[in-house]
Motif scaffolding. Structure first.
Motif, short mmCIF file in Angstrom:
data_model
loop_
_atom_site.label_atom_id
_atom_site.label_comp_id
_atom_site.label_asym_id
_atom_site.label_seq_id
_atom_site.Cartn_x
_atom_site.Cartn_y
_atom_site.Cartn_z
N ARG A 22 -4.11 7.97 4.64
CA ARG A 22 -5.56 8.14 4.56
C ARG A 22 -6.28 7.05 5.34
O ARG A 22 -7.23 7.32 6.07
CB ARG A 22 -6.00 8.13 3.09
CG ARG A 22 -5.79 9.46 2.37
CD ARG A 22 -6.46 9.47 1.02
NE ARG A 22 -5.73 8.63 0.07
CZ ARG A 22 -4.72 9.04 -0.70
NH1 ARG A 22 -4.32 10.31 -0.61
NH2 ARG A 22 -4.13 8.24 -1.54
N GLU A 23 -5.82 5.81 5.21
CA GLU A 23 -6.51 4.68 5.86
C GLU A 23 -6.41 4.76 7.38
O GLU A 23 -7.36 4.46 8.10
CB GLU A 23 -5.95 3.35 5.38
CG GLU A 23 -6.65 2.16 5.99
CD GLU A 23 -6.45 0.88 5.20
OE1 GLU A 23 -6.65 -0.19 5.76
OE2 GLU A 23 -6.10 0.97 4.00
N VAL A 40 0.86 -1.19 0.00
CA VAL A 40 0.00 0.00 0.00
C VAL A 40 0.90 1.24 0.00
O VAL A 40 1.91 1.28 0.69
CB VAL A 40 -0.92 0.00 1.24
CG1 VAL A 40 -1.76 1.28 1.29
CG2 VAL A 40 -1.82 -1.23 1.22
N ASP A 65 -1.74 6.35 0.79
CA ASP A 65 -2.93 5.58 1.13
C ASP A 65 -2.88 5.10 2.58
O ASP A 65 -3.93 5.00 3.25
CB ASP A 65 -3.08 4.38 0.20
CG ASP A 65 -3.54 4.79 -1.20
OD1 ASP A 65 -4.10 5.90 -1.32
OD2 ASP A 65 -3.33 4.01 -2.14
#
Length: 334
Positions: free
Chosen positions: A271-272, A264, A268
């Motif tokens: 954000r996650e 990933v 990202d």
């Protein structure tokens, strides 16, 4: 009824005659009760129109007598029952008729940590929409809480500053509110709280030193980690608090490590996991310093040290020193 719906209604002037506030987040419960009472009764007549009872000490008849007494020189009276989860079954049974038909001139509030929804008392409260749960905030909700507390203090706070404060304090809302109040005073006429403000105000706190210890361990910087550990012991901090802070930090690194292993992207991951870009590069690098196998061993050692520190199975200084050296030198053993 949700906590937000309850507080919105109260702030608009809707005073419920009956409510039961419960849950893990005692800070939010206590604040909601203060807001409710401020609107429910005239402060100048509080001595005449306000009663407080404790569930582990009171009987149902005392609560009923107070709730059914007419207010004096006012529109409404208030009755607060703290530790209501300690009320005995027969007391709850005696209160059922009142719950079904509460006095319009009384604001009766129960507060407690937990409820048993199998009991008729709580089933009736739920039916009438009087049960309000205050759940412990997850880490990804802390930034929003910090932003709203800053507004209460007449300030705004940079997202990175809010992120740093949540990393330092965790989900101790009482301490977060206290730190934001200090920051507001420190900023004076300035309207915005910055990362540097948080560093200055928090630098002398135990929470900041524990945060620094976790950070240096993530970087595998033995020299500075030992300095931070020494400062914590000089400040009188105990091992369980330190272990709790380290566990929270390495739990985040484990989640990042898992995402890295799944390829990933860094953006990202941010954000996650709701990590501000200001901190993202460093914590990702810390996660790269550990394999998942190493993190597994690390959590086993954290658990062992936590148990030993609480049961007298070892000296706290020796336990923590061994833990710090083991993490930084990759010598933890299964």
């Amino acid at each position: 009824m949700t906590a937000q719906e309850f507080e919105t209604a109260v702030n608009k002037g809707t005073i419920p005659p009956l409510s039961y506030l419960y849950g893990e987040e005692t800070f939010l419960i206590e604040r909601a009760v203060r807001q409710l009472l401020e609107r429910a009764i005239d402060p100048s007549l509080k001595d005449f129109n306000f009663n407080v009872f404790y569930g582990n000490e009171t009987k149902g008849v005392e609560i009923l007598d107070a709730a059914q007494t007419l207010p004096m020189f006012a529109e409404r009276r208030a009755v607060l029952v703290k530790r209501a989860d300690a009320l005995k079954a027969d007391v709850l049974e005696s209160l059922l008729p009142y719950v079904r038909n509460p006095a319009a001139t009384t604001c009766l509030v129960f507060t407690g940590a937990k409820i048993d929804q199998r009991k008729k008392f709580f089933q009736e409260l739920k039916k009438q929409g009087c049960l309000v749960e205050y759940k412990r905030l997850y880490d990804n909700k802390l930034s929003g809480f910090i932003q709203s507390e800053a507004v209460v203090q007449g300030k705004t706070i940079d997202p990175a500053a809010a992120g740093l404060l949540s990393l330092l304090i965790g989900n101790n809302l009482q301490e977060l509110a206290s730190q934001i109040e200090k920051l507001a005073v420190y900023c004076g006429d300035r309207s915005r709280i910055t990362v540097e403000d948080v560093r200055v105000i928090a630098s002398s706190s135990k929470a900041f030193t524990a945060f620094e210890l976790a950070r240096f361990l993530g970087m595998r910087d033995l020299q500075n980690a030992l300095k931070s550990l020494g400062a914590l012991f000089r400040n009188g901090e105990d091992a369980p608090m330190m272990i709790g802070a380290l566990t929270r930090h390495f739990r985040q690194l484990w989640r990042i490590r898992e995402l890295l292993d799944r390829r990933v992207s860094q953006a990202d991951i941010g954000r996650e996991l709701n990590i501000h870009t200001f901190f993202l590069g460093e914590v990702v690098q810390q996660a790269r310093n550990f394999s998942r196998d190493e993190l597994g061993m690390l959590f086993e050692e954290l658990y062992r040290c936590d148990v030993a520190s609480k049961t007298g199975g070892g000296q706290s200084a020796g336990l923590m020193h061994g833990l710090v050296v083991g993490i930084c030198t990759a010598t933890l053993a299964r």
